[in-house]
Design an enzyme around this catalytic site. Structure first.
Site, short mmCIF file in Angstrom:
data_model
loop_
_atom_site.label_atom_id
_atom_site.label_comp_id
_atom_site.label_asym_id
_atom_site.label_seq_id
_atom_site.Cartn_x
_atom_site.Cartn_y
_atom_site.Cartn_z
N PRO A 9 0.79 -1.23 0.00
CA PRO A 9 0.00 0.00 0.00
C PRO A 9 0.82 1.29 0.00
O PRO A 9 1.82 1.40 0.72
CB PRO A 9 -0.82 -0.10 1.29
CG PRO A 9 -0.90 -1.54 1.58
CD PRO A 9 0.36 -2.16 1.04
N ASN A 10 0.36 2.22 -0.82
CA ASN A 10 0.86 3.60 -0.91
C ASN A 10 2.21 3.74 -1.62
O ASN A 10 2.67 4.86 -1.84
CB ASN A 10 0.94 4.26 0.49
CG ASN A 10 -0.43 4.37 1.12
OD1 ASN A 10 -1.36 4.87 0.48
ND2 ASN A 10 -0.58 3.86 2.33
N ARG A 17 5.58 12.51 -2.33
CA ARG A 17 5.59 13.08 -0.97
C ARG A 17 6.68 12.41 -0.14
O ARG A 17 7.13 11.33 -0.48
CB ARG A 17 4.23 12.81 -0.29
CG ARG A 17 3.22 13.86 -0.66
CD ARG A 17 1.89 13.56 -0.05
NE ARG A 17 0.86 13.70 -1.05
CZ ARG A 17 -0.26 13.02 -1.11
NH1 ARG A 17 -0.52 12.09 -0.21
NH2 ARG A 17 -1.14 13.23 -2.05
N TYR A 22 11.63 8.66 1.86
CA TYR A 22 11.55 7.60 0.83
C TYR A 22 12.29 7.93 -0.47
O TYR A 22 12.32 7.10 -1.38
CB TYR A 22 10.08 7.28 0.53
CG TYR A 22 9.34 6.77 1.75
CD1 TYR A 22 9.79 5.65 2.44
CD2 TYR A 22 8.20 7.42 2.24
CE1 TYR A 22 9.14 5.19 3.58
CE2 TYR A 22 7.53 6.96 3.36
CZ TYR A 22 8.01 5.85 4.02
OH TYR A 22 7.37 5.39 5.13
N ASN A 73 8.23 -5.70 -0.70
CA ASN A 73 8.12 -4.53 0.17
C ASN A 73 6.63 -4.43 0.52
O ASN A 73 5.82 -3.90 -0.24
CB ASN A 73 8.58 -3.25 -0.52
CG ASN A 73 8.56 -2.07 0.46
OD1 ASN A 73 8.01 -2.18 1.56
ND2 ASN A 73 9.14 -0.95 0.06
N ALA A 76 3.20 -0.82 4.88
CA ALA A 76 2.64 -0.84 6.24
C ALA A 76 2.14 -2.23 6.64
O ALA A 76 2.09 -2.57 7.84
CB ALA A 76 1.50 0.17 6.34
N HIS A 79 3.92 -4.67 9.15
CA HIS A 79 3.81 -4.58 10.61
C HIS A 79 2.49 -5.13 11.15
O HIS A 79 2.28 -5.13 12.35
CB HIS A 79 3.99 -3.11 11.04
CG HIS A 79 5.07 -2.40 10.28
ND1 HIS A 79 6.40 -2.77 10.36
CD2 HIS A 79 5.04 -1.38 9.37
CE1 HIS A 79 7.12 -2.00 9.55
NE2 HIS A 79 6.32 -1.15 8.95
N ASP A 86 1.29 -15.81 6.45
CA ASP A 86 0.82 -17.17 6.21
C ASP A 86 0.96 -17.56 4.74
O ASP A 86 1.29 -18.70 4.42
CB ASP A 86 -0.64 -17.32 6.64
CG ASP A 86 -0.82 -17.31 8.16
OD1 ASP A 86 0.20 -17.41 8.87
OD2 ASP A 86 -1.97 -17.21 8.63
N GLU A 97 12.52 -9.79 2.23
CA GLU A 97 11.81 -8.59 2.70
C GLU A 97 12.67 -7.37 2.43
O GLU A 97 13.85 -7.35 2.79
CB GLU A 97 11.53 -8.72 4.20
CG GLU A 97 10.92 -7.46 4.80
CD GLU A 97 10.68 -7.56 6.30
OE1 GLU A 97 10.90 -8.65 6.89
OE2 GLU A 97 10.27 -6.55 6.89
N HIS A 99 12.85 -2.86 2.37
CA HIS A 99 12.29 -1.55 2.70
C HIS A 99 13.22 -0.45 2.20
O HIS A 99 14.45 -0.62 2.23
CB HIS A 99 12.11 -1.39 4.22
CG HIS A 99 11.16 -2.40 4.77
ND1 HIS A 99 9.80 -2.32 4.57
CD2 HIS A 99 11.37 -3.55 5.44
CE1 HIS A 99 9.22 -3.36 5.12
NE2 HIS A 99 10.14 -4.13 5.66
N LEU A 100 12.62 0.64 1.80
CA LEU A 100 13.40 1.82 1.42
C LEU A 100 14.08 2.42 2.65
O LEU A 100 15.27 2.75 2.62
CB LEU A 100 12.47 2.86 0.79
CG LEU A 100 11.81 2.45 -0.53
CD1 LEU A 100 10.49 3.19 -0.70
CD2 LEU A 100 12.73 2.75 -1.69
N ARG A 106 13.14 3.67 13.06
CA ARG A 106 11.97 4.55 13.00
C ARG A 106 11.03 4.30 14.19
O ARG A 106 11.48 3.80 15.23
CB ARG A 106 11.27 4.36 11.65
CG ARG A 106 12.20 4.77 10.46
CD ARG A 106 11.48 4.70 9.14
NE ARG A 106 10.39 5.65 9.08
CZ ARG A 106 9.44 5.63 8.14
NH1 ARG A 106 9.46 4.70 7.19
NH2 ARG A 106 8.47 6.53 8.15
O1 CA2 Z 1 10.55 1.90 4.05
C1 CA2 Z 1 9.73 1.23 3.43
O2 CA2 Z 1 9.95 0.76 2.31
C2 CA2 Z 1 8.34 1.00 4.04
O3 CA2 Z 1 7.93 -0.31 3.66
C3 CA2 Z 1 7.44 2.05 3.44
C4 CA2 Z 1 6.02 2.03 4.01
C5 CA2 Z 1 6.06 2.06 5.54
O4 CA2 Z 1 4.75 1.90 6.05
C6 CA2 Z 1 6.95 0.95 6.10
O5 CA2 Z 1 6.97 1.06 7.49
C7 CA2 Z 1 8.35 1.07 5.56
C8 CA2 Z 1 5.22 3.24 3.52
C9 CA2 Z 1 5.02 3.26 2.03
C10 CA2 Z 1 4.27 4.50 1.70
O6 CA2 Z 1 5.06 5.29 0.85
C11 CA2 Z 1 4.77 6.61 0.74
C12 CA2 Z 1 5.31 7.24 -0.35
C13 CA2 Z 1 5.10 8.58 -0.55
C14 CA2 Z 1 4.32 9.31 0.35
C15 CA2 Z 1 3.79 8.66 1.45
C16 CA2 Z 1 4.01 7.31 1.65
#
Ligand code: CA2
Length: 144
Positions: A9-10, A17, A22, A73, A76, A79, A86, A97, A99-100, A106
């Site tokens: 997601p996202n 943003r 990120y 990746n 959210a 977590h 599963d 796994e 993550h950026l 964090r």
């Molecule tokens: O660091 C990562 O790759 C995360 O998976 C990114 C997730 C965050 O919930 C994880 O804890 C760590 C968030 C992805 C959302 O990305 C956005 C991009 C632009 C603006 C807002 C959120």
């Protein structure tokens, strides 16, 4: 070898943003970089994003017999999602796994990954490079 990159997601908002956390690359930029990195390894890449937990679960299930490694990746959902954990355990495909951001540095709620125990390893904190390093990791996992 075939590698399935899944994004949660996202992550479709990348580059628009929160560049401080990120980075400035869009997900399309990162996909292009992943394909470039995969080329010399002759690895085939499928690269997808979904905002829906169930769709990610379905893609993981469908990967059985079609992909050698999954790079995930889960954003959210990392977590919170027992369903993703599963699914990874059920298909038995080595999953990396990624993550950026460095989730361990964090907020406390990001420091716990429900999927880590069913993954072969983690790469986090290197921005878009986490994805490129994951290509190399996928190759080495597949050679084992
Ligand atoms: O660091 C990562 O790759 C995360 O998976 C990114 C997730 C965050 O919930 C994880 O804890 C760590 C968030 C992805 C959302 O990305 C956005 C991009 C632009 C603006 C807002 C959120």
């Amino acid at each position: 070898m075939k590698v399935l990159f899944l994004n949660g997601p996202n992550l479709n908002l990348l580059g628009q943003r929160e560049p401080g956390i990120y980075g400035r690359a869009t997900l399309a930029d990162i996909e292009a970089g992943v394909r470039k990195r995969a080329k010399p390894h002759k690895a085939k890449v499928d690269f997808r994003q979904s905002n829906h937990e169930g769709e990610l679960v379905t893609w993981i299930q469908e990967a059985k017999g079609k992909f050698d490694v999954i790079v995930l990746n889960a954003a959210a959902l990392t977590h919170t999602s027992v369903a993703l954990r599963d699914a990874i355990a059920a298909v038995g495909i080595p999953t990396i796994e990624i993550h950026l951001s460095n989730t361990s540095a964090r907020e406390s709620f990001r420091q716990k990954s429900l999927i880590a125990p069913v993954c072969v390893g983690q790469i986090a904190g290197f921005g878009a490079n986490s994805y490129y390093l994951a290509v190399d990791a996928a190759v080495s996992v597949n050679e084992k």
